[in-house]
Design a protein around this motif. Structure first.
Motif, PDB file in Angstrom:
ATOM      1  N   PHE A  96       0.884  -1.266   0.016  1.00 33.16           N
ATOM      2  CA  PHE A  96       0.031  -0.046  -0.021  1.00 33.16           C
ATOM      3  C   PHE A  96       1.017   1.441   0.091  1.00 33.16           C
ATOM      4  O   PHE A  96       0.450   2.162  -0.592  1.00 33.16           O
ATOM      5  CB  PHE A  96      -1.019  -0.005   1.253  1.00 33.16           C
ATOM      6  N   GLY A  97       2.087   1.206   0.532  1.00 30.78           N
ATOM      7  CA  GLY A  97       2.813   2.385   0.687  1.00 30.78           C
ATOM      8  C   GLY A  97       2.167   3.567   1.280  1.00 30.78           C
ATOM      9  O   GLY A  97       1.368   3.294   2.527  1.00 30.78           O
ATOM     10  N   GLY A  98       2.434   4.745   1.081  1.00 38.24           N
ATOM     11  CA  GLY A  98       1.824   5.904   1.575  1.00 38.24           C
ATOM     12  C   GLY A  98       2.409   6.161   3.323  1.00 38.24           C
ATOM     13  O   GLY A  98       3.429   5.983   3.514  1.00 38.24           O
ATOM     14  N   VAL A  99       1.515   6.621   3.888  1.00 37.92           N
ATOM     15  CA  VAL A  99       1.822   7.271   5.297  1.00 37.92           C
ATOM     16  C   VAL A  99       1.941   6.007   6.240  1.00 37.92           C
ATOM     17  O   VAL A  99       2.991   6.026   6.962  1.00 37.92           O
ATOM     18  CB  VAL A  99       0.501   8.144   5.871  1.00 37.92           C
ATOM     19  N   GLY A 100       1.278   4.750   5.876  1.00 39.83           N
ATOM     20  CA  GLY A 100       1.512   3.772   6.825  1.00 39.83           C
ATOM     21  C   GLY A 100       2.652   3.212   6.649  1.00 39.83           C
ATOM     22  O   GLY A 100       3.636   2.616   7.507  1.00 39.83           O
ATOM     23  N   ASP A 101       3.462   3.067   5.333  1.00 41.30           N
ATOM     24  CA  ASP A 101       4.676   2.707   5.032  1.00 41.30           C
ATOM     25  C   ASP A 101       5.667   3.534   5.612  1.00 41.30           C
ATOM     26  O   ASP A 101       6.793   2.985   6.357  1.00 41.30           O
ATOM     27  CB  ASP A 101       4.906   2.536   3.368  1.00 41.30           C
ATOM     28  N   ALA A 102       5.328   4.820   5.486  1.00 40.89           N
ATOM     29  CA  ALA A 102       6.503   5.762   6.224  1.00 40.89           C
ATOM     30  C   ALA A 102       6.807   5.662   7.573  1.00 40.89           C
ATOM     31  O   ALA A 102       7.886   5.531   8.245  1.00 40.89           O
ATOM     32  CB  ALA A 102       5.918   7.319   5.745  1.00 40.89           C
ATOM     33  N   VAL A 103       5.505   5.545   8.159  1.00 38.65           N
ATOM     34  CA  VAL A 103       5.614   5.515   9.869  1.00 38.65           C
ATOM     35  C   VAL A 103       6.035   4.300  10.251  1.00 38.65           C
ATOM     36  O   VAL A 103       6.992   4.125  11.226  1.00 38.65           O
ATOM     37  CB  VAL A 103       4.182   5.687  10.262  1.00 38.65           C
ATOM     38  N   THR A 104       5.681   2.955   9.802  1.00 36.72           N
ATOM     39  CA  THR A 104       6.267   1.689   9.697  1.00 36.72           C
ATOM     40  C   THR A 104       7.720   1.651   9.710  1.00 36.72           C
ATOM     41  O   THR A 104       8.553   1.053  10.580  1.00 36.72           O
ATOM     42  CB  THR A 104       5.551   0.677   9.133  1.00 36.72           C
ATOM     43  N   SER A 105       8.039   2.154   8.643  1.00 41.58           N
ATOM     44  CA  SER A 105       9.451   2.245   8.378  1.00 41.58           C
ATOM     45  C   SER A 105      10.423   2.973   9.408  1.00 41.58           C
ATOM     46  O   SER A 105      11.623   2.460   9.557  1.00 41.58           O
ATOM     47  CB  SER A 105       9.807   2.315   6.937  1.00 41.58           C
ATOM     48  N   ARG A 106       9.874   4.184   9.823  1.00 43.56           N
ATOM     49  CA  ARG A 106      10.629   5.014  10.726  1.00 43.56           C
ATOM     50  C   ARG A 106      10.774   4.115  11.918  1.00 43.56           C
ATOM     51  O   ARG A 106      11.889   4.390  12.566  1.00 43.56           O
ATOM     52  CB  ARG A 106      10.006   6.087  10.742  1.00 43.56           C
ATOM     53  N   VAL A 107       9.738   3.602  12.736  1.00 42.03           N
ATOM     54  CA  VAL A 107       9.716   2.749  13.609  1.00 42.03           C
ATOM     55  C   VAL A 107      10.613   1.691  13.498  1.00 42.03           C
ATOM     56  O   VAL A 107      11.504   1.603  14.521  1.00 42.03           O
ATOM     57  CB  VAL A 107       8.373   2.241  14.052  1.00 42.03           C
ATOM     58  N   ILE A 108      10.700   0.957  12.446  1.00 41.36           N
ATOM     59  CA  ILE A 108      11.747  -0.059  12.465  1.00 41.36           C
ATOM     60  C   ILE A 108      13.233   0.440  12.278  1.00 41.36           C
ATOM     61  O   ILE A 108      14.098  -0.066  12.892  1.00 41.36           O
ATOM     62  CB  ILE A 108      11.491  -0.791  11.121  1.00 41.36           C
ATOM     63  N   ASP A 109      13.480   1.464  11.537  1.00 44.98           N
ATOM     64  CA  ASP A 109      14.527   2.017  11.601  1.00 44.98           C
ATOM     65  C   ASP A 109      15.250   2.477  12.965  1.00 44.98           C
ATOM     66  O   ASP A 109      16.083   2.282  13.419  1.00 44.98           O
ATOM     67  CB  ASP A 109      14.652   3.362  10.804  1.00 44.98           C
ATOM     68  N   ALA A 110      14.101   2.871  13.821  1.00 45.14           N
ATOM     69  CA  ALA A 110      14.567   3.327  15.051  1.00 45.14           C
ATOM     70  C   ALA A 110      15.007   2.179  16.064  1.00 45.14           C
ATOM     71  O   ALA A 110      15.831   2.298  17.004  1.00 45.14           O
ATOM     72  CB  ALA A 110      13.047   4.458  15.829  1.00 45.14           C
ATOM     73  N   LEU A 111      14.192   1.068  15.678  1.00 47.31           N
ATOM     74  CA  LEU A 111      14.523  -0.259  16.637  1.00 47.31           C
ATOM     75  C   LEU A 111      15.773  -0.749  16.111  1.00 47.31           C
ATOM     76  O   LEU A 111      16.268  -1.178  16.973  1.00 47.31           O
ATOM     77  CB  LEU A 111      13.283  -1.333  16.136  1.00 47.31           C
ATOM     78  N   MET A 112      16.001  -0.627  14.990  1.00 48.38           N
ATOM     79  CA  MET A 112      17.693  -1.097  14.572  1.00 48.38           C
ATOM     80  C   MET A 112      18.940  -0.399  15.193  1.00 48.38           C
ATOM     81  O   MET A 112      19.818  -0.970  15.015  1.00 48.38           O
ATOM     82  CB  MET A 112      17.608  -1.013  12.870  1.00 48.38           C
ATOM     83  N   THR A 113      18.462   1.125  15.253  1.00 47.12           N
ATOM     84  CA  THR A 113      19.420   1.839  16.060  1.00 47.12           C
ATOM     85  C   THR A 113      19.873   1.485  17.332  1.00 47.12           C
ATOM     86  O   THR A 113      20.927   1.792  18.006  1.00 47.12           O
ATOM     87  CB  THR A 113      19.120   3.205  15.772  1.00 47.12           C
ATOM     88  N   LEU A 114      19.065   0.807  17.985  1.00 49.91           N
ATOM     89  CA  LEU A 114      19.236   0.449  19.461  1.00 49.91           C
ATOM     90  C   LEU A 114      20.193  -0.803  19.545  1.00 49.91           C
ATOM     91  O   LEU A 114      20.141  -1.605  18.965  1.00 49.91           O
ATOM     92  CB  LEU A 114      18.230  -0.059  20.107  1.00 49.91           C
ATOM     93  N   PRO A 115      21.292  -0.669  20.486  1.00 49.85           N
ATOM     94  CA  PRO A 115      21.814  -1.894  20.659  1.00 49.85           C
ATOM     95  C   PRO A 115      21.173  -3.193  21.000  1.00 49.85           C
ATOM     96  O   PRO A 115      20.543  -3.162  21.888  1.00 49.85           O
ATOM     97  CB  PRO A 115      22.901  -1.545  21.834  1.00 49.85           C
ATOM     98  N   PRO A 116      21.436  -4.168  20.154  1.00 50.55           N
ATOM     99  CA  PRO A 116      20.494  -5.576  20.394  1.00 50.55           C
ATOM    100  C   PRO A 116      20.745  -6.284  21.726  1.00 50.55           C
ATOM    101  O   PRO A 116      19.802  -6.235  22.434  1.00 50.55           O
ATOM    102  CB  PRO A 116      21.252  -6.223  19.317  1.00 50.55           C
ATOM    103  N   LEU A 117      21.953  -6.104  22.235  1.00 48.32           N
ATOM    104  CA  LEU A 117      22.130  -6.772  23.816  1.00 48.32           C
ATOM    105  C   LEU A 117      21.407  -6.072  24.871  1.00 48.32           C
ATOM    106  O   LEU A 117      20.851  -6.513  25.710  1.00 48.32           O
ATOM    107  CB  LEU A 117      23.689  -7.064  23.755  1.00 48.32           C
ATOM    108  N   ILE A 118      21.661  -4.746  24.584  1.00 45.11           N
ATOM    109  CA  ILE A 118      21.225  -3.657  25.593  1.00 45.11           C
ATOM    110  C   ILE A 118      19.599  -3.894  25.718  1.00 45.11           C
ATOM    111  O   ILE A 118      18.761  -3.951  26.775  1.00 45.11           O
ATOM    112  CB  ILE A 118      21.664  -2.390  25.471  1.00 45.11           C
ATOM    113  N   LEU A 119      18.871  -3.838  24.182  1.00 45.53           N
ATOM    114  CA  LEU A 119      17.539  -4.092  24.324  1.00 45.53           C
ATOM    115  C   LEU A 119      17.099  -5.297  24.776  1.00 45.53           C
ATOM    116  O   LEU A 119      16.040  -5.218  25.361  1.00 45.53           O
ATOM    117  CB  LEU A 119      17.189  -3.791  22.738  1.00 45.53           C
TER     118      LEU A 119
END
Length: 310
Positions: free
Chosen positions: A133-156
């Motif tokens: 579908f793309g659009g706003v939903g894609d943008a919001v979900t992708s930003r949340v996933i990108d933020a999750l990837m920036t966190l140190p895995p072991l600490i999380l």
């Protein structure tokens, strides 16, 4: 129009139906490609499949294969070297190492499947919806996933386990959350490249709904790269489980996992170094087999894509 051009036009128009180009249909990647045949021809990948199959068989039959009770302690038999009675020796509590290693195979594989299953259950639907579908939903979900990837895995993982409490199930939940971004990105990218294919446009023109198109046409198309990513994620889950159990955040005694056996062996490393090798070898072999299988699938699909582009 000249006479020769008119003749060519009549030949094309009057071509029999049997000679006309067949419409493109959506098929699974097993049906429409040579991926499976190329994978079967890859000896290294097939060896990895054999090792994984053997590990699964050991996990299923662990209760029958274990020569002794894996949790039965005997102080009189503590820290005995390998012998005919105990093929891999005994640990600091006198428990049979071979029996614990066999039972640990089942727990580690189940833990890996649990973590990957959690990641697939969340990452696949999110990736399909965002990519289609793309659009706003894609943008919001992708930003949340990108933020999750920036966190140190072991600490999380430590934070999640600290909130929910230590244990193997909690550790696998934390690992599954850490794997979601990789699953999501693969599914989203594959869905974006698939939604513009001719057979997807044909399905829309035929009046198929979005749900039918996603599950009938898009999902089979993304299954191949998803399977590759899942094999790599399973190997990462094995490593993560061993690390968390070694730190005391995963499996709890008297459970037997490879990471917990490494932790127990470390306390007797100076006098009984043989305890370190069985779980270390099992972790290495399992990770290597899963990685080689993933490499084999990726190579088979890469050759298929090159041939398809010619």
């Amino acid at each position: 129009m000249t006479i020769p051009e008119l003749e060519k036009f009549e030949v094309v128009v009057n071509r029999p139906d049997s000679q006309k180009e067949a419409p493109v249909e959506s098929k699974s990647w097993f049906q429409r490609s040579r991926v499976l045949r190329r994978l079967l021809a890859d000896k290294i990948a097939m060896t990895a499949v054999g090792v994984i199959t053997l590990l699964i068989a050991v996990a299923v039959c662990a209760d029958w294969l274990a020569p002794q009770d894996p949790n039965k302690a005997s102080i009189a038999d503590r820290l005995k070297p390998p012998s005919s009675a105990h093929w891999l020796g005994t640990d600091e509590l006198g428990r049979d190492v071979l029996s614990r290693l066999i039972v640990a195979t089942r727990l580690d594989l189940l833990a890996s499947f649990e973590a990957v299953g959690i990641a697939l259950a969340i990452g696949v639907p999110l990736g399909l919806l965002a990519g289609y579908f793309g659009g706003v939903g894609d943008a919001v979900t992708s930003r949340v996933i990108d933020a999750l990837m920036t966190l140190p895995p072991l600490i999380l993982a430590v934070v999640i386990i600290g909130i929910l409490g230590p244990g193997l199930t909690t550790a696998m939940l934390a690992i599954g959350i850490l794997i979601i971004p990789s699953i999501y990105r693969v599914v989203r990218a594959s869905t974006q490249s698939t939604r513009s294919e001719l057979y997807i446009e044909s399905a829309r023109a035929a009046g198929c709904g979005h749900g039918r198109i996603i599950f009938r046409h898009v999902l089979p198309a993304v299954s191949a790269p998803l399977l590759v990513q899942a094999s790599f994620a399973a190997s990462a889950a094995i490593v993560a489980e061993a690390s968390l159990s070694y730190l005391g955040l995963g499996a709890r005694a008297p459970q037997a996992t490879w990471g917990l056996m490494l932790k127990e062996a470390a306390s007797s490393l100076a006098t009984s170094s043989y305890l370190l090798f069985p779980p270390a070898v099992m972790i290495s072999v399992t990770i290597l087999a899963l990685s080689l299988l993933g490499d084999g699938l990726r190579d088979a699909m890469g050759r298929q894509n090159k041939e398809g582009g010619k």
